[in-house]
Design an enzyme around this catalytic site. Structure first.
Site, short mmCIF file in Angstrom:
data_model
loop_
_atom_site.label_atom_id
_atom_site.label_comp_id
_atom_site.label_asym_id
_atom_site.label_seq_id
_atom_site.Cartn_x
_atom_site.Cartn_y
_atom_site.Cartn_z
N HIS B 326 0.80 -1.22 0.00
CA HIS B 326 0.00 0.00 0.00
C HIS B 326 0.84 1.27 0.00
CE1 HIS B 326 -3.20 -2.81 1.09
NE2 HIS B 326 -4.01 -1.92 0.56
N GLY B 327 1.99 1.20 0.60
CA GLY B 327 2.80 2.42 0.59
C GLY B 327 4.08 2.26 1.37
#
Lengths: 308, 482
Positions: B326-327
């Site tokens: 996701h990041g």
């Protein structure tokens, strides 16, 4: 496929018609309310213009005054607002229009058909002639849902009859503020400069300044220009071209221009941007305006005889 | 181009019209149109990164062909590693480079030897994680001899860049989507109408639910240090709905749009907030990513087989990698680890597959026990989302401790009444989702065979009106950044 296209188109058309119907009903209702609206008998002197005058005149200090300044109101909007007010209102004896250096700059042209148009014009939409309404709808086509919704919301506000159908009233929540260099610089940049350099003058605004004067003449109402004070450091940073243009314009309106004495060097009279009055500054400025020869306020502002 | 803009409202009917007009000329021209439209759609945001998609497409197309031709194991492995290195290398550079640099700097600083390497100015290309994973699955599946390599560059490029799902999924498998580009598509009235309904509901979720929640959430998260616990609770609660409305709304619009073109995309969300345990939640949330990690990471690692230590290791790996996908932030890693902690007890007690059907699938209402399980799972999820939303770990921990600030504020009605409009919208949303939970999406079978046409028509018009009226300030889709 035909059935799909037909059903989809019908559904969307109905949605569009439904929203359009709601929109037109609300706009019509606002227009009707604004036509029927009457001001209190005591209001004889009307202040109009943008946030400068909106912040500056505490109308509750003088019963005859009515401050209808509204932030980001350009002369185009002021003209149509005034026209709508005067269409039914015959008690107003004098109109004072805020005229400052930044009113000459074309940065505010974006308030009509530019990117800020949907936010600003929604409050005036019901007061505008049809051709301008269409012009606004067309120019904001990419923000149409937001724009029309804002107009409907404004109409619901107007439908509550305790609110005036015309935008603008005194508002100043800035206590204990003072002018700050960095904010002044930013403000000057916003108002007078763009990426291309110095902003051009706004012919659009100046044309409507003339229109407002003509409108008042036609209605046999006294018309004055009034300048809300700016902080001395702000004044020093205004480009020379604008100082010159301001001079020449006020010269053209020399009979109508009111000069209000004010101490522009006291920091606490201003907001950090140096371009608006704080509440403290507004108190002092209102007092000075009341002392002008054109008013005999607060003793007897209520008759024409007292107005020069 | 965002789905919730006038631009897309103009773009979609034009592409739809041209696409079906080209039907008589064959699938090749239809595919070509889809490819051009997809590049236009992506280029509308930033045309510079089109080159990246094109590069990735050509690399995987070429490697795919060579993989199929080559039978030598060593060569096949080398080709696979080349593809993985290029795709993951690009992903690493654009998404994780600065993260590693920051941590390297911090590590050296910790040991008293600061190296002070400056972070690079890198713009993250929208949707890079999505299309990278899609192309990875293609190469891996050819390597595993599950699918054949595509011989048509237009078909393959269309598969990689298919505009409805290009920037935020669902992450499609080549085995599912690629054959759809190779065969003739027929316009199916029922599927197209269902697609429109799904688009409508997706827009409602995004524009009405997510964007309105976002306004409150943004203000609360940016001022959390000064607010009472009850405000912070409302912020976390609304973010729970924001992220669901935002992401599942995007997926709904993507799937619905694909249906208009005769494509069938995989389901990405299946009413996750009605889950009775975390295992069920993960079977219903971002399904295309969860199953991707299951098939290409978890199972190759041994899955849930083997020793206790191996089970625990694999569970943590899959959840932490999923979080990191996701990041590039520790908050996502902690978010993944927390979910692993929630999941482990179920796995170890072999209770992770007890809730396979949607709750109350044969009834109207849940039992009190089911309701309790749902609320517990929902509460656990709210807690994890705090990490997901926070800028860094410090902020997340401060937010959590802030939840206990001035506990009396929780019983002040005014705080809740302040957001009454949003609560009413959420109530409406949950009711519709609950009633439609047995379908593919909420409006799928909501009225099946029991409502009058006029009622259904009016209901859909109501949704349009709600979208119109509660259309909050336009926010970009959260998952674009991933």
């Amino acid at each position: 496929m035909k059935s799909f296209l037909f059903k989809t188109a019908s559904f969307l058309a109905l949605s569009f018609l439904l929203i359009a119907l709601i929109f037109f009903l609300f706009v019509r209702s606002s227009k009707k309310i604004s036509k029927e609206y009457t001001f209190s008998n005591e209001h004889k002197v009307l202040f109009i213009g943008d946030s400068h005058i909106q912040n500056a005149i505490i109308d509750s200090l003088c019963p005859g005054f009515l401050n209808m300044g509204k932030n980001s109101e350009t002369y185009y909007y002021s003209y149509h607002k005034l026209k709508a007010i005067l269409a039914t209102e015959n008690k107003i004896e004098r109109v004072l229009l805020s005229f400052d250096y930044h009113n000459l700059s074309n940065y505010s042209d974006a308030f009509f058909l530019g990117e800020k148009s949907p936010v600003i014009s929604s409050e005036y939409f019901h007061l505008l002639p049809k051709k301008y309404q269409i012009q606004l709808l067309v120019s904001n086509w990419d923000k149409l849902p937001t724009f029309t919704r804002q107009i409907i919301k404004e109409s619901t506000r107007i439908a509550d009859r305790s609110n005036r159908p015309f935008p603008g009233k005194f508002r100043n929540d800035f206590f204990r503020t003072q002018a700050e260099d960095s904010s002044i610089q930013k403000r000057i940049q916003t108002q007078f400069y763009s990426k291309k350099g110095l902003n051009d003058f706004s012919q659009f605004n100046l044309n409507y300044l003339d229109s407002i004067r003509l409108l008042c003449q036609k209605k046999e109402i006294y018309f004055n220009l009034i300048q809300a004070p700016v902080y001395s450091d702000y004044l020093d940073l205004i480009p020379e071209e604008y100082i010159e243009k301001y001079r020449s314009t006020t010269y053209k309106f020399s009979k109508e221009t009111l000069v209000v004495p004010f101490d522009s060097t006291t920091k606490s009279y201003f907001l950090p941007d140096g371009d608006h009055l704080s509440y403290e500054g507004a108190e002092v400025f209102t007092e000075q305006v009341l002392n002008l020869d054109v008013f005999n306020c607060p003793k007897n502002i209520s008759t024409n005889k007292n107005l020069q | 181009m965002l789905f919730n803009t006038i631009d897309f409202a103009i773009f979609l009917p034009i592409v739809f019209g041209l696409y079906w007009l080209l039907k008589t000329t064959g699938i090749r021209s239809q595919n070509f149109l889809l490819l051009l439209s997809s590049y236009f759609f992506y280029g509308w945001w930033d045309w510079r990164f089109l080159g990246l998609i094109l590069f990735s497409t050509i690399v995987d197309f070429t490697i795919g062909i060579y993989l199929e031709k080559t039978s030598a194991k060593r060569h096949r492995l080398a080709l696979l590693i080349t593809s993985l290195s290029i795709n993951l290398g690009l992903l690493f550079f654009f998404k994780y480079f600065n993260f590693f640099l920051d941590n390297l700097n911090s590590a050296f600083e910790f040991f008293g030897e600061p190296i002070g390497i400056r972070a690079a100015q890198i713009v993250l290309p929208v949707g890079i994680s999505f299309y990278t994973f899609q192309t990875l699955s293609y190469t891996i599946d050819i390597y595993r001899k599950k699918i054949n390599a595509s011989k048509d560059l237009i078909v393959f490029a269309s598969f990689v860049s298919f505009f409805p799902q290009l920037v935020a999924g669902p992450i499609e498998r080549a085995s599912h989507l690629l054959p759809q580009f190779e065969r003739e598509r027929k316009f199916d009235y029922v599927s197209a109408i269902s697609g429109l309904r799904q688009i409508l509901w997706g827009l409602f979720k995004k524009v009405v639910i997510a964007d309105n929640c976002a306004r409150v959430v943004n203000s609360i998260f940016s001022n959390h240090a000064e607010l009472d616990g009850s405000h912070l609770f409302i912020g976390a609660l609304f973010f729970t709905f924001q992220i669901y409305g935002d992401f599942s709304g995007y997926s709904d619009i993507a799937i619905g749009t694909s249906r208009l073109f005769g494509f069938d995309l995989m389901k990405n969300f299946s009413f996750p907030y009605f889950s009775r345990d975390i295992a069920e939640f993960w079977r219903r949330w971002h399904i295309s990513l969860s199953t991707w990690f299951r098939d290409y990471l978890y199972i190759p690692l041994g899955g849930s087989r083997g020793s206790l230590a191996k089970k625990i290791r694999n569970t943590f790996i899959i959840f932490i990698v999923s979080g990191f996908w996701h990041g590039a932030n520790w908050t996502f890693i902690v978010w993944g680890a927390l979910n692993a902690l929630y999941f482990l007890p179920l796995l170890l007690s072999e209770k992770n597959r007890i809730n396979m059907h949607i709750v109350a699938h044969d009834r109207k209402y849940p039992t009190p026990k089911e309701l309790g399980s749902m609320l517990l799972t929902f509460s656990l999820t709210i807690f994890t989302w705090i990490f997901f939303r926070s800028e860094n770990l410090g902020e997340a921990l401060a937010y959590i401790s802030g939840l206990f600030r001035n506990p009396h504020s929780y019983i002040e009605l005014g705080i809740y009444l302040k957001h009454y409009q949003l609560f009413l919208l959420l109530f409406f949303f949950l009711v519709v989702e609950w009633m439609g939970r047995k379908g593919e999406f909420a409006l799928d079978r909501l009225f099946s065979g029991r409502s009058h046409y006029a009622f259904r028509f009016s209901f859909y018009q109501l949704i349009v009106l709600l979208i119109y009226w509660f259309n909050a300030e336009q926010q970009t889709f959260i998952y674009f950044q991933f």
